[in-house]
Design a protein around this motif. Structure first.
Motif, PDB file in Angstrom:
ATOM      1  N   ILE A 242      27.029  39.599  47.533  1.00  0.00           N
ATOM      2  CA  ILE A 242      26.418  39.256  46.252  1.00  0.00           C
ATOM      3  C   ILE A 242      26.246  37.748  46.090  1.00  0.00           C
ATOM      4  O   ILE A 242      25.230  37.280  45.561  1.00  0.00           O
ATOM      5  CB  ILE A 242      27.275  39.823  45.097  1.00  0.00           C
ATOM      6  CG1 ILE A 242      27.478  41.335  45.271  1.00  0.00           C
ATOM      7  CG2 ILE A 242      26.640  39.506  43.746  1.00  0.00           C
ATOM      8  CD1 ILE A 242      26.195  42.126  45.380  1.00  0.00           C
ATOM      9  N   GLU A 243      27.225  36.983  46.551  1.00  0.00           N
ATOM     10  CA  GLU A 243      27.176  35.533  46.349  1.00  0.00           C
ATOM     11  C   GLU A 243      25.943  34.914  46.990  1.00  0.00           C
ATOM     12  O   GLU A 243      25.622  35.159  48.142  1.00  0.00           O
ATOM     13  CB  GLU A 243      28.437  34.883  46.935  1.00  0.00           C
ATOM     14  CG  GLU A 243      28.522  33.395  46.674  1.00  0.00           C
ATOM     15  CD  GLU A 243      29.828  32.780  47.151  1.00  0.00           C
ATOM     16  OE1 GLU A 243      29.840  31.566  47.392  1.00  0.00           O
ATOM     17  OE2 GLU A 243      30.819  33.530  47.277  1.00  0.00           O
ATOM     18  N   GLY A 244      25.206  34.128  46.187  1.00  0.00           N
ATOM     19  CA  GLY A 244      24.018  33.442  46.676  1.00  0.00           C
ATOM     20  C   GLY A 244      22.784  34.307  46.780  1.00  0.00           C
ATOM     21  O   GLY A 244      21.791  33.896  47.387  1.00  0.00           O
ATOM     22  N   THR A 245      22.813  35.518  46.194  1.00  0.00           N
ATOM     23  CA  THR A 245      21.658  36.415  46.262  1.00  0.00           C
ATOM     24  C   THR A 245      21.332  36.942  44.866  1.00  0.00           C
ATOM     25  O   THR A 245      22.058  36.703  43.900  1.00  0.00           O
ATOM     26  CB  THR A 245      21.934  37.624  47.182  1.00  0.00           C
ATOM     27  OG1 THR A 245      22.819  38.539  46.520  1.00  0.00           O
ATOM     28  CG2 THR A 245      22.550  37.189  48.496  1.00  0.00           C
ATOM     29  N   ASP A 246      20.237  37.710  44.795  1.00  0.00           N
ATOM     30  CA  ASP A 246      19.870  38.367  43.533  1.00  0.00           C
ATOM     31  C   ASP A 246      20.349  39.812  43.490  1.00  0.00           C
ATOM     32  O   ASP A 246      19.995  40.570  42.582  1.00  0.00           O
ATOM     33  CB  ASP A 246      18.345  38.321  43.345  1.00  0.00           C
ATOM     34  CG  ASP A 246      17.593  39.012  44.482  1.00  0.00           C
ATOM     35  OD1 ASP A 246      18.228  39.298  45.525  1.00  0.00           O
ATOM     36  OD2 ASP A 246      16.390  39.263  44.330  1.00  0.00           O
ATOM     37  N   LEU A 257      39.007  43.239  40.279  1.00  0.00           N
ATOM     38  CA  LEU A 257      40.016  42.452  39.560  1.00  0.00           C
ATOM     39  C   LEU A 257      40.312  41.119  40.227  1.00  0.00           C
ATOM     40  O   LEU A 257      40.690  40.162  39.559  1.00  0.00           O
ATOM     41  CB  LEU A 257      41.310  43.270  39.439  1.00  0.00           C
ATOM     42  CG  LEU A 257      41.229  44.530  38.573  1.00  0.00           C
ATOM     43  CD1 LEU A 257      42.583  45.228  38.548  1.00  0.00           C
ATOM     44  CD2 LEU A 257      40.780  44.188  37.156  1.00  0.00           C
ATOM     45  N   ASN A 258      40.150  41.025  41.537  1.00  0.00           N
ATOM     46  CA  ASN A 258      40.507  39.792  42.258  1.00  0.00           C
ATOM     47  C   ASN A 258      39.286  39.020  42.746  1.00  0.00           C
ATOM     48  O   ASN A 258      39.372  38.249  43.698  1.00  0.00           O
ATOM     49  CB  ASN A 258      41.407  40.145  43.450  1.00  0.00           C
ATOM     50  CG  ASN A 258      42.709  40.787  43.004  1.00  0.00           C
ATOM     51  OD1 ASN A 258      43.316  40.357  42.023  1.00  0.00           O
ATOM     52  ND2 ASN A 258      43.140  41.818  43.712  1.00  0.00           N
ATOM     53  N   ILE A 259      38.162  39.210  42.067  1.00  0.00           N
ATOM     54  CA  ILE A 259      36.930  38.523  42.462  1.00  0.00           C
ATOM     55  C   ILE A 259      37.004  37.034  42.098  1.00  0.00           C
ATOM     56  O   ILE A 259      37.550  36.652  41.061  1.00  0.00           O
ATOM     57  CB  ILE A 259      35.721  39.189  41.760  1.00  0.00           C
ATOM     58  CG1 ILE A 259      35.501  40.585  42.325  1.00  0.00           C
ATOM     59  CG2 ILE A 259      34.461  38.349  41.901  1.00  0.00           C
ATOM     60  CD1 ILE A 259      35.169  40.624  43.792  1.00  0.00           C
ATOM     61  N   ASP A 260      36.423  36.192  42.947  1.00  0.00           N
ATOM     62  CA  ASP A 260      36.324  34.750  42.664  1.00  0.00           C
ATOM     63  C   ASP A 260      35.286  34.536  41.562  1.00  0.00           C
ATOM     64  O   ASP A 260      34.081  34.631  41.806  1.00  0.00           O
ATOM     65  CB  ASP A 260      35.916  34.004  43.936  1.00  0.00           C
ATOM     66  CG  ASP A 260      35.763  32.498  43.710  1.00  0.00           C
ATOM     67  OD1 ASP A 260      36.064  32.028  42.593  1.00  0.00           O
ATOM     68  OD2 ASP A 260      35.341  31.807  44.651  1.00  0.00           O
TER      69      ASP A 260
END
Length: 308
Positions: A242-246, A257-260
């Motif tokens: 997901i990071e850096g994308t749409d 729960l432990n997502i950055d």
């Protein structure tokens, strides 16, 4: 007279052969069955030969690189597992002592369930029951249910909307869905609206025979569809996509729960998706198994502490 005949028949049977047959039917492989029973491979092969002679059936025949049960063996699998479970319950001591017990349990769960359950459960077992070993099986919902029904699995943890009548279950927690998006991909305020949700591509977590039908049913109810750009069977890697994308990932909230949260954002879905129960299931024939009931209590305790 019939009772005497039955007693004479039983005297001809080494009941250990039935334990070996149960392992062979579960593993469908002589070496794996031997490892499971802590026996040598020749001993299991010899036992299989005796079973074939005793029952008048090949029981397991070679196909490809393994063994395939015959029709007769398939008929025997469930009643055999039931009978062995009843014998084990009959002979088990009245009280289960986790500190001295030696036992291996086979548990089925997804990697989502494993992330929630295993760290706490393993710590409990190492502290209070070091002789208890676990074998973790990864399977679809249908595969988990079939495994518990056949006796191949002791427990299954997951989402099972319609369990067969032979199975028992205990609810572990109530779960709901959430969406994971790249923080920079949403406007200031971090609100995900329905047009944006439908316009953007999605990541789908799906094992063969499983998937997330709850999400698709909820979209169908509002006469909408989403575009799945990536479908994969592994929970652990999904948030990293997901990071850096749409892309949008719609999943069970406990797994996030432990997502950055510096780069990623957890937001509610912009439409109603029904919540669901995460349960632990076992076969009713195992009701008298004190060790299994103790393990169930440990699972309940771990998740009550984490989710509560």
């Amino acid at each position: 007279m019939q009772t005497m005949h039955a007693m004479n028949d039983l005297r001809r049977i080494d009941l250990n052969l039935l334990v070996i047959l149960d392992a062979l039917l579960s593993e469908q492989h002589v070496t794996r069955a031997a490892e499971r029973l802590h026996l040598s491979q020749p001993a299991v092969s010899h036992a299989l030969a005796r079973l074939r002679d005793l029952l008048g059936d090949p029981l397991l025949v070679r196909q490809g690189g393994g063994l395939v049960p015959t029709a007769r063996a398939q008929e025997l699998a469930t009643p055999l597992a039931d009978a062995l479970a009843q014998v084990q319950s009959l002979l088990a001591p009245n009280r289960f002592d986790p500190t001295s017990a030696k036992r291996t349990f086979r548990l089925a769960m997804s990697d989502y369930g494993a992330a929630l359950l295993l760290p706490g459960l393993v710590r409990r077992l190492r502290e209070f029951a070091p002789g208890i070993d676990l074998q973790i099986i990864h399977a679809s919902r249908e595969g988990m249910v079939d495994g518990v029904l056949s006796g191949e699995l002791d427990l299954a943890a997951g989402v099972f909307p319609d369990l067969p009548g032979e199975l028992r279950s205990t609810p572990l927690f109530e779960e709901h869905y959430a969406c994971l998006v790249d923080r920079a991909s949403l406007p200031e305020g971090g609100v995900l609206d329905l047009p944006t949700y439908l316009a953007r591509p999605h990541v789908l977590l799906e094992m063969r025979g499983s998937g997330t039908p709850e999400i698709e049913r909820a979209l169908t109810a509002i006469r909408e569809r989403r575009h799945v750009a990536i479908s994969l069977p592994h929970w652990g890697i999904a948030p990293q996509l997901i990071e850096g994308t749409d892309l949008i990932l719609t999943v069970s909230s406990q797994g996030l729960l432990n997502i950055d949260t510096q780069r990623l954002l957890v937001v509610p879905p912009p439409f109603h998706i029904a919540s669901f129960g995460f349960v632990l299931a076992w076969h009713k024939r195992r009701g008298g198994d004190g060790a299994l009931q103790w393990l169930i209590e440990q699972v309940e305790g771990v998740l009550a502490k984490r989710v509560g």
